[in-house]
Design an enzyme around this catalytic site. Structure first.
Site, PDB file in Angstrom:
ATOM      1  N   HIS A 183       0.819  -1.216   0.000  1.00 18.96           N
ATOM      2  CA  HIS A 183       0.000   0.000   0.000  1.00 18.96           C
ATOM      3  C   HIS A 183       0.850   1.263   0.000  1.00 18.96           C
ATOM      4  CE1 HIS A 183      -4.021  -1.906   0.732  1.00 18.96           C
ATOM      5  NE2 HIS A 183      -3.231  -2.893   1.123  1.00 18.96           N
ATOM      6  N   ASP A 395       3.603   9.525  -1.286  1.00 20.52           N
ATOM      7  CA  ASP A 395       2.397   8.834  -0.852  1.00 20.52           C
ATOM      8  C   ASP A 395       2.170   7.631  -1.737  1.00 20.52           C
ATOM      9  OD1 ASP A 395       0.681   9.226   1.294  1.00 20.52           O
ATOM     10  OD2 ASP A 395      -0.154  11.079   0.478  1.00 20.52           O
TER      11      ASP A 395
END
Length: 495
Positions: A183, A395
């Site tokens: 992730h 991110d």
């Protein structure tokens, strides 16, 4: 609340070729708290990943294996059994001691892998004791899988906490179909190579059958690291999903950008409760445009950079003074860690500095909140905000960008998005893309968004919403599992 949107892998669909889906993650999809009388209470967690996977887990009598989130010596068997019956799929806990929590979770996962994978290697603490604990806990998770997973089950392991699980299962002689999804970002070779255990982790990841990343950049970084560190591997990158051939197996490596529950966010944002709350926000901040920042307290989110850029905009553009306010929400995280306490101090110092310099009667430039927001309140801020400002230094995806688009009912919002967020790959054409290290560039984007006409705002937001709706979290699950089980993927599923 469960979304009304269902994944394509619906009830009775046997084409995935698996008996049962087994999800493995660091944390179970429940919140476990102790009640006033000392009894354990288990509540389902809220989130897009849980909502997307829950139907599949229920349909296939699935299993979710994870840590309950506490290091107390407690008998959670009965509370988790009750929760399993309520959820419709089984929960299996992997208990961790206080020492394991400190060394595997706080240590290796969050003091080494997290900063390294976010290109902040100077914040890493390469303690060999952390590595030993990380191996031990991954072995503990592998044993839990070995005890519970059948030969035709598909085991899907999630995130950087559990990268060694496949290696541990293979060493036990257990042959299962094993998938992994990261992730977070995966760093470029020049940063990854600083990890003392770089070879061991790469080799362990190649014991999975399918490795999923958020973006093509992350996938390519991983492939470059493999070819730069390990010998005897053949890489075939001619197709969308790269194949790495080892002496033992073929490993697929692909990009699978995660999405959100678009329809559910849209439905809730349009509710009368959220509409009233959004109106209250607008009433409290009249005659100005609202710039919104929503970030977890983390050095990867670029919150100080955002504040400096906002201050730069007020310094350089007279027409913004008194006409825009930044609402910055910082969600508390890891407050016991010294670096995070220092980050909070820096943020609050910058807020005070900007407000002290620019505040005038009837206008405060920065409204700062250090707390979590309930879903209704968060959606109200999304609805009220004219501009969303996301300045992540790095991110994996950044779902706030997608949530803001889904909740923008009147399609008048502008998304300013860091080029270093994974979401930029998908949303770059209709957002204002910025380099968070360039304070003047971000300030220019704020000024441009402030003056952007209604027609351009709506055109951009309409296209953003189409993209976010198409690649929602159910699309992501279907795309990954179809690839994992070799059932092929429609062109409409490809990024």
């Amino acid at each position: 609340m469960r979304s009304q949107e269902a994944p394509r892998t619906k009830t009775g669909d046997q084409h995935l070729g698996m008996d049962r889906l087994v999800i493995v993650s660091n944390r179970l999809p429940v919140a476990i708290t102790k009640g006033a009388r000392g009894q354990w209470q288990v509540e389902p967690a809220v989130g897009g990943l849980v909502s997307a996977l829950a139907p599949l887990l229920r349909e296939r009598s699935g299993l979710w294996i994870g840590w309950p989130g506490n290091a107390e010596e407690a008998d959670l068997g009965e509370p988790l059994a009750r929760a399993s019956r309520s959820l419709g799929y089984e929960l299996q806990l992997v208990p961790l001691s206080r020492e394991e929590t400190d060394r595997y979770y706080q240590g290796f996962s969050n003091e080494i892998l997290w900063p390294l994978f976010h290109d902040l290697q100077t914040l890493c603490r390469f303690d060999p004791a952390y590595w030993n604990s990380y191996q031990s806990v991954n072995r503990k998770f592998a044993r839990a899988i070995a005890e519970r997973a059948g030969p035709r089950d598909y085991v899907w392991v999630h995130d950087y906490h559990l990268m060694l699980v496949a290696r541990e299962l293979r060493s036990m002689g257990l042959e299962r179909k094993l998938g992994f999804f990261l992730h977070t970002p995966f760093p470029p070779a020049d940063i990854y190579f600083k990890l003392p255990w770089r070879s061991q982790i790469l080799a362990a990841l190649l014991d999975y059958d399918l490795i999923g990343f958020q973006t093509l950049r992350d996938r390519n970084n991983f492939v470059h690291c493999v070819t730069g560190v390990l010998k005897g591997y053949h890489v075939d990158a001619r197709r969308q999903v790269t194949t790495i051939k080892t002496s033992k197996r073929e490993v697929q490596v692909g990009s699978f950008p995660i999405g959100i529950e678009y329809k559910e966010y849209r439905r809730q944002a349009a509710s009368s409760e959220v509409t009233r709350a959004a109106r209250l926000v607008r009433t409290a901040l009249p005659n100005r445009k609202i710039v919104l920042g929503v970030d977890r307290l983390d050095y990867s989110k670029g919150i100080p950079e955002k504040l400096r850029a906002f201050g730069n905009a007020l310094d350089r553009f007279d027409d913004l003074r008194g006409k825009v306010s930044l609402v910055q929400v910082v969600v508390p995280s890891r407050e016991a860690v010294l670096q995070y306490r220092a980050l909070r101090d820096e943020i609050e110092g910058l807020v005070g500095e900007i407000n002290g310099k620019f505040t005038r009667l009837g206008w405060v430039p920065v409204h700062y909140m250090f707390r979590s927001l309930e879903r209704t309140e968060l959606l109200a801020y999304y609805r009220a905000a004219d501009i969303a400002l996301i300045t992540s230094l790095k991110d994996g995806m950044n779902l706030v960008a997608k949530e803001y688009c889904a909740a923008n009912i009147d399609r008048s919002g502008v998304l300013i998005l860091s080029e270093f967020a994974g979401a930029a790959d998908q949303l770059r054409r209709n957002s204002l893309l910025v380099n968070p290290y360039d304070s003047e560039g971000v300030a220019n984007a704020i000024q441009r968004a402030y003056h952007m006409g209604v027609e351009e705002r709506q055109r951009r937001m309409r296209r953003l919403q189409v993209s976010v709706q198409k690649r929602n979290v159910f699309w992501w699950v279907d795309f990954y599992l179809r690839t994992a089980t070799g059932k092929g993927v429609d062109e409409s599923l490809a990024p």
